[in-house]
Design an enzyme around this catalytic site. Structure first.
Site, PDB file in Angstrom:
ATOM      1  N   LYS A 194      12.846  37.520  83.220  1.00  0.00           N
ATOM      2  CA  LYS A 194      14.177  36.974  83.477  1.00  0.00           C
ATOM      3  C   LYS A 194      14.113  35.457  83.288  1.00  0.00           C
ATOM      4  O   LYS A 194      13.615  34.717  84.127  1.00  0.00           O
ATOM      5  CB  LYS A 194      14.639  37.309  84.907  1.00  0.00           C
ATOM      6  CG  LYS A 194      16.055  36.802  85.174  1.00  0.00           C
ATOM      7  CD  LYS A 194      16.050  35.855  86.355  1.00  0.00           C
ATOM      8  CE  LYS A 194      17.341  35.142  86.606  1.00  0.00           C
ATOM      9  NZ  LYS A 194      17.634  34.062  85.667  1.00  0.00           N
ATOM     10  N   GLU A 270       4.983  29.923  92.144  1.00  0.00           N
ATOM     11  CA  GLU A 270       4.703  28.539  91.750  1.00  0.00           C
ATOM     12  C   GLU A 270       5.976  27.775  92.041  1.00  0.00           C
ATOM     13  O   GLU A 270       6.992  27.988  91.371  1.00  0.00           O
ATOM     14  CB  GLU A 270       4.385  28.452  90.249  1.00  0.00           C
ATOM     15  CG  GLU A 270       3.069  29.080  89.853  1.00  0.00           C
ATOM     16  CD  GLU A 270       1.879  28.434  90.518  1.00  0.00           C
ATOM     17  OE1 GLU A 270       1.950  27.239  90.847  1.00  0.00           O
ATOM     18  OE2 GLU A 270       0.894  29.143  90.736  1.00  0.00           O
ATOM     19  N   CYS A 305       7.216  20.146  87.536  1.00  0.00           N
ATOM     20  CA  CYS A 305       6.932  20.492  88.928  1.00  0.00           C
ATOM     21  C   CYS A 305       5.861  19.612  89.546  1.00  0.00           C
ATOM     22  O   CYS A 305       5.946  19.241  90.700  1.00  0.00           O
ATOM     23  CB  CYS A 305       6.522  21.950  89.012  1.00  0.00           C
ATOM     24  SG  CYS A 305       5.171  22.342  87.896  1.00  0.00           S
ATOM     25  N   GLU A 404      12.406  16.896  96.209  1.00  0.00           N
ATOM     26  CA  GLU A 404      12.102  16.997  94.785  1.00  0.00           C
ATOM     27  C   GLU A 404      13.353  16.671  93.986  1.00  0.00           C
ATOM     28  O   GLU A 404      14.367  17.359  94.100  1.00  0.00           O
ATOM     29  CB  GLU A 404      11.626  18.418  94.467  1.00  0.00           C
ATOM     30  CG  GLU A 404      11.154  18.554  93.049  1.00  0.00           C
ATOM     31  CD  GLU A 404      10.719  19.977  92.725  1.00  0.00           C
ATOM     32  OE1 GLU A 404      11.389  20.923  93.176  1.00  0.00           O
ATOM     33  OE2 GLU A 404       9.716  20.123  92.021  1.00  0.00           O
TER      34      GLU A 404
HETATM   35  P1  NAP Z   1      15.300  27.858  90.613  1.00  0.00           P
HETATM   36  O1  NAP Z   1      16.685  27.455  90.819  1.00  0.00           O
HETATM   37  O2  NAP Z   1      14.467  28.192  91.775  1.00  0.00           O
HETATM   38  O3  NAP Z   1      15.341  29.079  89.591  1.00  0.00           O
HETATM   39  C1  NAP Z   1      14.179  29.733  89.137  1.00  0.00           C
HETATM   40  C2  NAP Z   1      14.543  31.134  88.703  1.00  0.00           C
HETATM   41  O4  NAP Z   1      14.994  31.879  89.835  1.00  0.00           O
HETATM   42  C3  NAP Z   1      15.664  31.181  87.685  1.00  0.00           C
HETATM   43  O5  NAP Z   1      15.410  32.193  86.762  1.00  0.00           O
HETATM   44  C4  NAP Z   1      16.865  31.461  88.559  1.00  0.00           C
HETATM   45  O6  NAP Z   1      17.974  32.028  87.896  1.00  0.00           O
HETATM   46  C5  NAP Z   1      16.296  32.414  89.583  1.00  0.00           C
HETATM   47  N1  NAP Z   1      17.102  32.447  90.797  1.00  0.00           N
HETATM   48  C6  NAP Z   1      17.955  31.505  91.279  1.00  0.00           C
HETATM   49  N2  NAP Z   1      18.527  31.903  92.423  1.00  0.00           N
HETATM   50  C7  NAP Z   1      18.042  33.137  92.687  1.00  0.00           C
HETATM   51  C8  NAP Z   1      18.256  34.085  93.732  1.00  0.00           C
HETATM   52  N3  NAP Z   1      19.095  33.841  94.739  1.00  0.00           N
HETATM   53  N4  NAP Z   1      17.585  35.244  93.684  1.00  0.00           N
HETATM   54  C9  NAP Z   1      16.734  35.506  92.673  1.00  0.00           C
HETATM   55  N5  NAP Z   1      16.507  34.673  91.654  1.00  0.00           N
HETATM   56  C10 NAP Z   1      17.133  33.489  91.657  1.00  0.00           C
HETATM   57  O7  NAP Z   1      14.485  26.742  89.806  1.00  0.00           O
HETATM   58  P2  NAP Z   1      14.956  25.948  88.510  1.00  0.00           P
HETATM   59  O8  NAP Z   1      16.047  25.008  88.901  1.00  0.00           O
HETATM   60  O9  NAP Z   1      15.199  26.905  87.390  1.00  0.00           O
HETATM   61  O10 NAP Z   1      13.635  25.120  88.154  1.00  0.00           O
HETATM   62  C11 NAP Z   1      13.257  23.969  88.815  1.00  0.00           C
HETATM   63  C12 NAP Z   1      12.274  24.280  89.922  1.00  0.00           C
HETATM   64  O11 NAP Z   1      11.144  24.968  89.395  1.00  0.00           O
HETATM   65  C13 NAP Z   1      11.711  23.040  90.564  1.00  0.00           C
HETATM   66  O12 NAP Z   1      11.697  23.190  91.963  1.00  0.00           O
HETATM   67  C14 NAP Z   1      10.291  22.955  90.022  1.00  0.00           C
HETATM   68  O13 NAP Z   1       9.387  22.280  90.827  1.00  0.00           O
HETATM   69  C15 NAP Z   1       9.945  24.393  89.895  1.00  0.00           C
HETATM   70  N6  NAP Z   1       8.846  24.569  88.942  1.00  0.00           N
HETATM   71  C16 NAP Z   1       7.586  24.852  89.430  1.00  0.00           C
HETATM   72  C17 NAP Z   1       6.512  24.982  88.564  1.00  0.00           C
HETATM   73  C18 NAP Z   1       5.140  25.289  89.086  1.00  0.00           C
HETATM   74  O14 NAP Z   1       4.295  25.725  88.298  1.00  0.00           O
HETATM   75  N7  NAP Z   1       4.840  25.091  90.340  1.00  0.00           N
HETATM   76  C19 NAP Z   1       6.707  24.841  87.190  1.00  0.00           C
HETATM   77  C20 NAP Z   1       7.984  24.554  86.724  1.00  0.00           C
HETATM   78  C21 NAP Z   1       9.048  24.428  87.616  1.00  0.00           C
HETATM   79  P3  NAP Z   1      19.224  31.075  87.484  1.00  0.00           P
HETATM   80  O15 NAP Z   1      18.773  30.227  86.401  1.00  0.00           O
HETATM   81  O16 NAP Z   1      20.301  31.959  87.120  1.00  0.00           O
HETATM   82  O17 NAP Z   1      19.553  30.256  88.710  1.00  0.00           O
END
Ligand code: NAP
Ligand code: MG
Length: 503
Positions: A194, A270, A305, A404
């Site tokens: 996804k 992650e 991240c 963040e």
């Molecule tokens: P996000 O909002 O947490 O979304 C991540 C994924 O989860 C997306 O596919 C999103 O779909 C889905 N999602 C959102 N709300 C959900 C829910 N209620 N139930 C189930 N799935 C849900 O993160 P993002 O804004 O895409 O990415 C930024 C974040 O990723 C930052 O916090 C960053 O630090 C973290 N990150 C971490 C790493 C690591 O390796 N530690 C690497 C890269 C990024 P939608 O797009 O439809 O919302």
């Protein structure tokens, strides 16, 4: 970084206009509309143009994909394939992505706004490398024989868990996807990917390439759509055995809840970070440090991240280092990411841009001093661009030091020495990465033990390799990606006890 293409004379704006790509879901080996027929508009942050109507999947599509994945798993069309053969197919998959790297790189840039030079030289090559690395591992992993009592032979083998949901963010769409699905597929699982709603396009194209490579139908599925309508049903599905998630800490916690309220599926996370980048006064080359600091926080528009977003510097060199970083920040070329000389592209979407701008506003209101940047630029394009931004005089308890931002914003914080630096560094709910620059081996070793982070860098910040586990302490995650550790996220240990009779 691998340079794959010498692209000096290419006109990527023109190529982007001519690009053809798929926008439907990929289920059971075929592209299809969502069951409801619904779509959502996919925008490019470069100029807010619409890139297409993408299938908006929901619970029914999740059920379809899970049942295709389960069926393929039960039939054994993938998990029972000899490891050497599975390796061959995955290597072909990597090769096909490599063959299509230019088109995929353009699509990645269009979808998320990152500089084409980075998509060409980092994102797509890293995706290929990741699939290759796990493919190569498939036929080299041995089980164990435990030192059990002599009348027992007890073997320990790792078995694929079954159906794996890979839920990923938008900052490195194809690379983050490969970091999840490559070990899951290599281990013999069937996968449902996804992608983030902001960046579904490259993941969707991978369906066709997986088919061409010979991955059997049902083994690799892609469901574009929203977190609530695809992520949550996947997380709560009684027939999904594991979730590999990369994204925010908040949503990561939801997946733990989904698991607890459904079938106790394995969840590896992650999540976010607010990583400290410490520089002590005995560091010999401040120009080198300034370059690494800037490269690290401004690469990928700061949407990383493990970005070193808190620069903690010993007071005697604080002004000099901050001045050097600001000088570099001022020169960074922010512009259309399809141009080869662009160094920083667009922020992924309007919402994220406004979120970053509101943090900048908060920083000023809380008393930090804005040294460089802080504004939206190139607004006339219709796209979402922010200047590289540096704050001076930050206190670690301010929001810009605790939360963040996920954008090109650096908070600089003075400290009085190693102990103070470590105290400030660890004063966070996150623990993804940390770095320390010093010429004193004892300070370096002490700090590397005391810093509460999954990765500690000494005298560098940007090193990364597939051979090294990656993941977070505290609220930055659970489990480890990369390296052989990732297999643990998608396999279960099985012990088999064989009794030797007639002794
Ligand atoms: P996000 O909002 O947490 O979304 C991540 C994924 O989860 C997306 O596919 C999103 O779909 C889905 N999602 C959102 N709300 C959900 C829910 N209620 N139930 C189930 N799935 C849900 O993160 P993002 O804004 O895409 O990415 C930024 C974040 O990723 C930052 O916090 C960053 O630090 C973290 N990150 C971490 C790493 C690591 O390796 N530690 C690497 C890269 C990024 P939608 O797009 O439809 O919302
Ligand atoms: Mg997009």
């Amino acid at each position: 970084m691998d340079k794959i293409i010498n692209s000096q004379e290419k006109d990527y704006k023109k190529q982007a206009k001519e690009l053809k790509y798929e926008t439907r879901a990929f289920i059971a080996g075929q592209y299809c509309d969502s069951a409801s027929g619904d779509t959502f508009s996919c925008h490019s942050p470069i100029d807010n143009r619409t890139l297409g109507k993408v299938a908006s999947c929901d619970k029914e599509d999740v059920n379809r994909a899970v049942s295709a994945a389960r069926h393929s798993f039960e039939l054994g069309v993938w998990r029972k394939v000899a490891p050497m053969e599975r390796k061959k197919i995955l290597l072909r998959f990597a090769e096909l992505i490599e063959k299509n790297s230019e088109a995929l790189a353009i699509l990645e840039t269009l979808d998320v706004g990152k500089p084409i030079i980075d998509s060409l030289n980092f994102d797509i090559p890293s995706t290929v490398k990741t699939i290759r690395w796990y493919a190569e591992g498939v036929d080299k992993l041995y089980g164990e024989v435990a030192p059990a009592p002599t009348d027992i032979i007890a073997t320990v083998s790792r078995e694929p868990v079954g159906v794996v949901g890979c839920v990923i963010p938008w900052n490195f769409p194809s690379y983050m996807a490969a970091v999840k699905f490559a070990p899951a597929l290599a281990a013999g699982n069937s996968v449902i990917l996804k992608p983030a709603e902001q960046s579904p396009l490259t993941a969707i194209q991978m369906g066709k390439l997986a088919n061409e490579a010979g991955i059997p139908e049902g083994v690799f599925n892609v469901l574009p759509g929203f977190g609530k309508s695809v992520g949550e049903p996947l997380g709560r599905h009684m027939d999904v055995d594991a979730i590999g998630f990369t994204g925010s800490t908040l949503v990561g916690k939801y997946f733990l809840r989904y698991s607890a309220e459904s079938n106790m599926k394995k969840v590896s996370l992650e999540a976010g970070g607010k990583s400290p980048h410490i520089v002590l006064a005995d560091t010999p080359d401040l120009d080198l440090v300034a370059t690494e600091v800037a490269d690290n926080i401004f690469f990928n528009q700061g949407e990383i991240c493990d970005a070193g977003s808190r620069l903690i510097v010993e007071r005697s060199i604080f002004d000099e280092l901050v001045y050097k970083v600001c000088k570099i920040a001022k020169k960074i070329k922010v512009g259309n990411p399809l141009l080869l000389n662009t160094e920083m592209g667009a922020i992924v979407d309007k919402t994220q841009m406004h979120s970053i701008l509101s943090y900048i506003d908060k920083g000023e209101k809380e008393g930090a001093k804005l040294c460089v940047g802080g504004k939206q630029v190139n607004g006339e394009t219709g796209g979402f661009y922010i200047e590289p931004t540096v704050f001076d005089n930050v206190h670690n308890r301010m929001s810009i030091a605790q939360e963040e931002i996920f954008g090109p914003v650096l908070a600089t914080i003075p400290c009085s020495g190693t102990e103070d630096a470590i105290r400030i560094a660890n004063d966070t709910r996150y623990g993804l990465a940390a770095a320390i620059w010093t010429s004193d081996i004892n300070k370096a070793l002490w700090a590397s033990k005391e810093l509460r982070a999954g990765s500690v860098f000494v005298n560098n910040y940007s090193d990364s390799d597939l051979t090294v586990p990656f993941g977070g302490f505290k609220q930055s995650g659970l489990g480890r990606d990369k390296s052989l550790s990732a297999f643990h996220n998608y396999t279960d240990a099985k012990t088999t006890w064989i009794k030797i009779r007639n002794q």
